[in-house]
Enzyme design. Structure first.
Site, mmCIF file in Angstrom:
data_model
loop_
_atom_site.group_PDB
_atom_site.id
_atom_site.type_symbol
_atom_site.label_atom_id
_atom_site.label_comp_id
_atom_site.label_asym_id
_atom_site.label_seq_id
_atom_site.Cartn_x
_atom_site.Cartn_y
_atom_site.Cartn_z
ATOM 1 N N ASP A 217 16.995 52.319 58.382
ATOM 2 C CA ASP A 217 16.888 53.766 58.172
ATOM 3 C C ASP A 217 17.157 54.182 56.735
ATOM 4 O O ASP A 217 16.831 55.306 56.342
ATOM 5 C CB ASP A 217 17.860 54.506 59.097
ATOM 6 C CG ASP A 217 17.468 54.388 60.560
ATOM 7 O OD1 ASP A 217 16.252 54.360 60.837
ATOM 8 O OD2 ASP A 217 18.363 54.291 61.416
ATOM 9 N N HIS A 312 13.773 57.428 67.300
ATOM 10 C CA HIS A 312 12.835 57.143 66.218
ATOM 11 C C HIS A 312 11.496 56.679 66.773
ATOM 12 O O HIS A 312 11.402 56.233 67.930
ATOM 13 C CB HIS A 312 13.387 56.034 65.305
ATOM 14 C CG HIS A 312 14.537 56.432 64.458
ATOM 15 N ND1 HIS A 312 15.707 55.693 64.399
ATOM 16 C CD2 HIS A 312 14.716 57.484 63.615
ATOM 17 C CE1 HIS A 312 16.544 56.271 63.563
ATOM 18 N NE2 HIS A 312 15.973 57.360 63.080
ATOM 19 N N CYS A 397 15.700 47.842 63.774
ATOM 20 C CA CYS A 397 16.696 48.667 63.054
ATOM 21 C C CYS A 397 17.641 47.858 62.184
ATOM 22 O O CYS A 397 18.180 48.370 61.200
ATOM 23 C CB CYS A 397 17.549 49.454 64.035
ATOM 24 S SG CYS A 397 16.634 50.503 65.173
#
Length: 403
Positions: A217, A312, A397
């Site tokens: 992120d 997301h 992630c």
């Protein structure tokens, strides 16, 4: 490492050359036809257009580096403007070399050519810039990115924070986190990259930034360009500092999402030349707009996708190495939006990391999906990331792939 500017220069040079060569040939052809196919016209027309063509080439080259070929319409309009300038300067140079004084009368006659012979030059160069230079620029940029991708395989990772259990939860009910187990699972995740031949590079540990383990992120990488994000959750914005430092250490060029824009890497999925960006609770329209502007010179098209059923975009879809998008019916409203896609049986199965052209990393919580992908010829590496999944994390992630 080839810098972004040098890549733009190479692509612009190729686009400018293609524009001018095709444009010049086009001008000569139109002139030849206009003069009823008289062969002698070539000897007369070639010197007339020579200086203008050379000057226009350098103008297109310079403006190409500055963004002339970002969009086809821009290339068309910019090509016309540069051709006008090139035509006028070319004639001024021709007159100056004869020793004739350049007065008002001479300038008026030079400008008058824009509605006669040089009108053809302007129109043909403009069309050539839009329909020859523009695609050549995009092709060269993409080719350079592919070459860079073959030269390195580095995965950025970040050790879980001491307060991992305090990570933000939005779409799931909070459940207890076993920090010791999370550390073991993170070690196993990193080991999977090592075993697949990737070099893992640790971003500096952030002991009190609970969500910092989700390094994806904080920074997004496209070839040798790193886009430092601006997370939608204010508590996560300090995470980008160390991520940017590491990207610089690796020699990547840096761009940032700034101002009112918000963007998190978990919302960004590249499939070929298309970059899907989730309009989620963490990424806003301004963030999408800024990313579109950053990626346009690289020949990448940004497409915004609404995300309402997960944190997301990449919690709802990812892509196999061949470009097939993995979807689950509970997570997307219209899978056909992504083109070629494959419906997977488990929600956790939508997230995969491409370790190579034929090997993917997937959560151990999706054994049926793993079997489905193996049946399609992929080698599937399964890792247990259950503690991170409790915090709405997935296999994408926990790393940023530089390739």
């Amino acid at each position: 490492m080839t810098s972004t500017w040098s890549r733009k220069l190479i692509a612009s040079a190729a686009a400018a050359l293609a524009t001018i060569v095709v444009g010049y040939l086009g001008v000569m052809f139109v002139t030849f036809v206009g003069y009823q196919f008289a062969g002698t016209i070539f000897a007369q027309a070639s010197p007339y257009f020579f200086e203008s063509t050379i000057i226009t080439f350098f103008l297109v080259l310079i403006l190409g580096v500055l963004g002339l070929f970002r969009f086809r319409l821009l290339a068309l309009l910019g090509g016309a403007a540069l051709a006008i300038i090139g035509a006028l300067l070319g004639l001024i140079v021709q007159v100056a070399t004869t020793g004739q004084a350049i007065d008002g009368t001479v300038l008026a006659s030079i400008f008058a050519t824009l509605v006669s012979l040089n009108l053809v030059f302007v129109v043909v160069i403009a069309l050539s810039a839009a329909f020859i230079g523009y695609p050549v620029y995009r092709l060269v940029i993409r080719t350079q990115a592919s070459v860079l991708a073959e030269d390195r395989r580095v995965a950025l990772v970040r050790m879980p924070a001491s307060n991992l259990a305090e990570g933000i939860v939005t779409h799931l009910d909070r459940t207890p986190i076993d920090s010791e187990l999370a550390d073991q699972q993170w070690d196993g995740y990193v080991a999977a990259f090592d075993a697949a031949g990737w070099e893992t590079k640790e971003v500096a540990w952030a002991e009190q930034l609970a969500d910092s383990v989700f390094i994806e992120d904080a920074v997004i990488v496209f070839g040798d360009l790193a886009v430092v994000t601006r997370p939608g959750a204010e508590s996560r914005r300090p995470e980008t500092v160390a991520a940017e430092t590491t990207a610089r250490e690796l020699g990547l060029q840096i761009r940032r999402i700034e101002g009112e824009g918000t963007l998190e890497g978990g919302d960004v999925l590249q499939v070929g030349d298309t970059v899907f960006v989730g309009r989620s609770g963490r990424t806003n329209a301004e963030g999408v707009r800024q990313l579109r502007g950053i990626l346009a010179p690289l020949g990448l098209d940004v497409v915004a996708v609404p995300v309402t059923k997960a944190l997301h975009l990449k919690s709802t879809v990812t892509a196999l190495p061949d470009g097939t998008v993995l979807v689950h019916p509970d997570l997307v409203d219209d899978a056909s939006f992504f083109g070629r896609h494959l419906v997977v049986p488990e929600r956790e199965g939508v997230a995969v990391v491409a370790l190579s052209d034929d090997t993917v990393l997937i959560s151990a919580a999706a054994p049926q999906t793993a079997a489905l992908l193996e049946d399609r010829g992929y080698t599937v590496v399964q890792v247990d990331i259950s503690e991170f999944e409790k915090l709405e994390g997935c296999v994408t992630c926990l790393s940023v792939r530089i390739r």
